[in-house]
Write a protein that holds these residues in place. Structure first.
Motif, PDB file in Angstrom:
ATOM      1  N   GLN A  67       0.816  -1.236  -0.008  1.00  0.00           N
ATOM      2  CA  GLN A  67       0.176  -0.241  -0.028  1.00  0.00           C
ATOM      3  C   GLN A  67       0.704   0.923  -0.053  1.00  0.00           C
ATOM      4  O   GLN A  67       0.256   2.210  -0.887  1.00  0.00           O
ATOM      5  CB  GLN A  67      -0.455   0.101   1.081  1.00  0.00           C
ATOM      6  CG  GLN A  67      -2.207   0.961   0.977  1.00  0.00           C
ATOM      7  CD  GLN A  67      -2.446   1.359   0.194  1.00  0.00           C
ATOM      8  OE1 GLN A  67      -3.738   0.015  -0.392  1.00  0.00           O
ATOM      9  NE2 GLN A  67      -2.993   2.208  -1.567  1.00  0.00           N
ATOM     10  N   ASN A 110       1.113   4.159  -3.378  1.00  0.00           N
ATOM     11  CA  ASN A 110       0.340   5.646  -2.269  1.00  0.00           C
ATOM     12  C   ASN A 110       1.935   6.610  -3.162  1.00  0.00           C
ATOM     13  O   ASN A 110       1.541   7.948  -3.094  1.00  0.00           O
ATOM     14  CB  ASN A 110       0.253   5.835  -0.922  1.00  0.00           C
ATOM     15  CG  ASN A 110      -0.608   4.896  -0.721  1.00  0.00           C
ATOM     16  OD1 ASN A 110      -1.317   4.381  -1.214  1.00  0.00           O
ATOM     17  ND2 ASN A 110      -0.985   4.857   0.682  1.00  0.00           N
ATOM     18  N   SER A 136       1.104  15.338   2.639  1.00  0.00           N
ATOM     19  CA  SER A 136       1.370  14.497   4.375  1.00  0.00           C
ATOM     20  C   SER A 136       1.740  13.075   3.262  1.00  0.00           C
ATOM     21  O   SER A 136       2.102  12.588   2.992  1.00  0.00           O
ATOM     22  CB  SER A 136       0.193  14.949   4.710  1.00  0.00           C
ATOM     23  OG  SER A 136      -0.827  13.507   4.409  1.00  0.00           O
ATOM     24  N   ASP A 140       0.762  10.802   6.198  1.00  0.00           N
ATOM     25  CA  ASP A 140      -0.354  10.564   5.847  1.00  0.00           C
ATOM     26  C   ASP A 140      -1.481  10.155   4.697  1.00  0.00           C
ATOM     27  O   ASP A 140      -1.165   8.658   4.733  1.00  0.00           O
ATOM     28  CB  ASP A 140      -2.127  11.262   6.458  1.00  0.00           C
ATOM     29  CG  ASP A 140      -1.871  11.839   7.789  1.00  0.00           C
ATOM     30  OD1 ASP A 140      -0.550  11.367   8.403  1.00  0.00           O
ATOM     31  OD2 ASP A 140      -2.335  12.708   8.395  1.00  0.00           O
ATOM     32  N   ASP A 141      -0.963  11.014   3.758  1.00  0.00           N
ATOM     33  CA  ASP A 141      -1.153  10.228   2.388  1.00  0.00           C
ATOM     34  C   ASP A 141      -0.576   8.873   1.343  1.00  0.00           C
ATOM     35  O   ASP A 141      -0.775   8.019   0.905  1.00  0.00           O
ATOM     36  CB  ASP A 141      -0.732  11.449   1.544  1.00  0.00           C
ATOM     37  CG  ASP A 141      -2.359  12.797   1.600  1.00  0.00           C
ATOM     38  OD1 ASP A 141      -2.520  12.268   2.040  1.00  0.00           O
ATOM     39  OD2 ASP A 141      -1.695  13.627   1.331  1.00  0.00           O
ATOM     40  N   GLY A 186      -1.192   5.943   4.038  1.00  0.00           N
ATOM     41  CA  GLY A 186      -2.166   5.797   3.827  1.00  0.00           C
ATOM     42  C   GLY A 186      -3.509   5.717   5.152  1.00  0.00           C
ATOM     43  O   GLY A 186      -4.547   5.143   5.598  1.00  0.00           O
ATOM     44  N   VAL A 187      -3.057   6.793   6.428  1.00  0.00           N
ATOM     45  CA  VAL A 187      -3.322   6.943   7.452  1.00  0.00           C
ATOM     46  C   VAL A 187      -4.977   8.028   7.164  1.00  0.00           C
ATOM     47  O   VAL A 187      -4.513   9.152   6.287  1.00  0.00           O
ATOM     48  CB  VAL A 187      -2.428   7.608   8.405  1.00  0.00           C
ATOM     49  CG1 VAL A 187      -3.507   8.118   9.678  1.00  0.00           C
ATOM     50  CG2 VAL A 187      -1.654   7.302   8.788  1.00  0.00           C
ATOM     51  N   LYS A 188      -6.216   7.526   7.871  1.00  0.00           N
ATOM     52  CA  LYS A 188      -7.425   8.006   7.492  1.00  0.00           C
ATOM     53  C   LYS A 188      -7.867   8.674   9.415  1.00  0.00           C
ATOM     54  O   LYS A 188      -8.010   8.034  10.218  1.00  0.00           O
ATOM     55  CB  LYS A 188      -8.284   7.022   7.175  1.00  0.00           C
ATOM     56  CG  LYS A 188      -8.534   6.412   5.552  1.00  0.00           C
ATOM     57  CD  LYS A 188      -9.370   6.654   4.235  1.00  0.00           C
ATOM     58  CE  LYS A 188      -9.272   5.694   3.353  1.00  0.00           C
ATOM     59  NZ  LYS A 188      -7.863   5.895   2.492  1.00  0.00           N
ATOM     60  N   LEU A 189      -7.632  10.177   8.312  1.00  0.00           N
ATOM     61  CA  LEU A 189      -8.008  10.586   9.926  1.00  0.00           C
ATOM     62  C   LEU A 189      -9.502  10.719   9.865  1.00  0.00           C
ATOM     63  O   LEU A 189      -9.981  10.899   9.476  1.00  0.00           O
ATOM     64  CB  LEU A 189      -8.042  11.945  10.004  1.00  0.00           C
ATOM     65  CG  LEU A 189      -5.797  12.366  10.058  1.00  0.00           C
ATOM     66  CD1 LEU A 189      -5.496  13.646   9.886  1.00  0.00           C
ATOM     67  CD2 LEU A 189      -5.096  11.532  10.945  1.00  0.00           C
ATOM     68  N   LYS A 190      -9.876  10.686  11.097  1.00  0.00           N
ATOM     69  CA  LYS A 190     -10.756  10.490  11.625  1.00  0.00           C
ATOM     70  C   LYS A 190     -11.846  11.757  11.749  1.00  0.00           C
ATOM     71  O   LYS A 190     -11.108  12.421  12.699  1.00  0.00           O
ATOM     72  CB  LYS A 190     -11.760   9.589  12.363  1.00  0.00           C
ATOM     73  CG  LYS A 190     -11.859   8.344  12.488  1.00  0.00           C
ATOM     74  CD  LYS A 190     -11.840   7.216  13.484  1.00  0.00           C
ATOM     75  CE  LYS A 190     -11.776   5.624  12.924  1.00  0.00           C
ATOM     76  NZ  LYS A 190     -11.734   4.995  14.698  1.00  0.00           N
TER      77      LYS A 190
END
Length: 74
Positions: free
Chosen positions: A9, A13, A64, A66-67, A70-74
């Motif tokens: 992943q 990305n 970022s 995160d991109d 693959g982190v998804k912020l809630k």
């Protein structure tokens, strides 16, 4: 050690963000201080960038971590 699914992943990305940037692997390698083969290994998922290199990559690509991770912020 990163598991295979996460490694895949992350490499996908990285590929996506590089394609979106329109920048060459050579330009990226120079900007983040690694060789072209190292960038290729990031793209194949064979190796993952260090935290410092990931930071440089994100800065150069203007994305970022995160991109890439693959982190998804809630």
């Amino acid at each position: 050690m990163i598991d295979n699914k996460l490694s895949y992943q992350i490499s996908e990305n990285i590929k996506r963000e590089i394609e979106n940037s329109g920048k060459s692997k050579t330009d990226i390698a120079r900007a983040i201080g690694v060789s072209n083969p190292t960038v290729s290994q990031y793209l194949s998922g064979r190796i993952q960038p260090s935290i410092v290199t990931l930071s440089k990559l994100c800065t150069f690509l203007d994305v970022s971590a995160d991109d890439i991770l693959g982190v998804k912020l809630k």
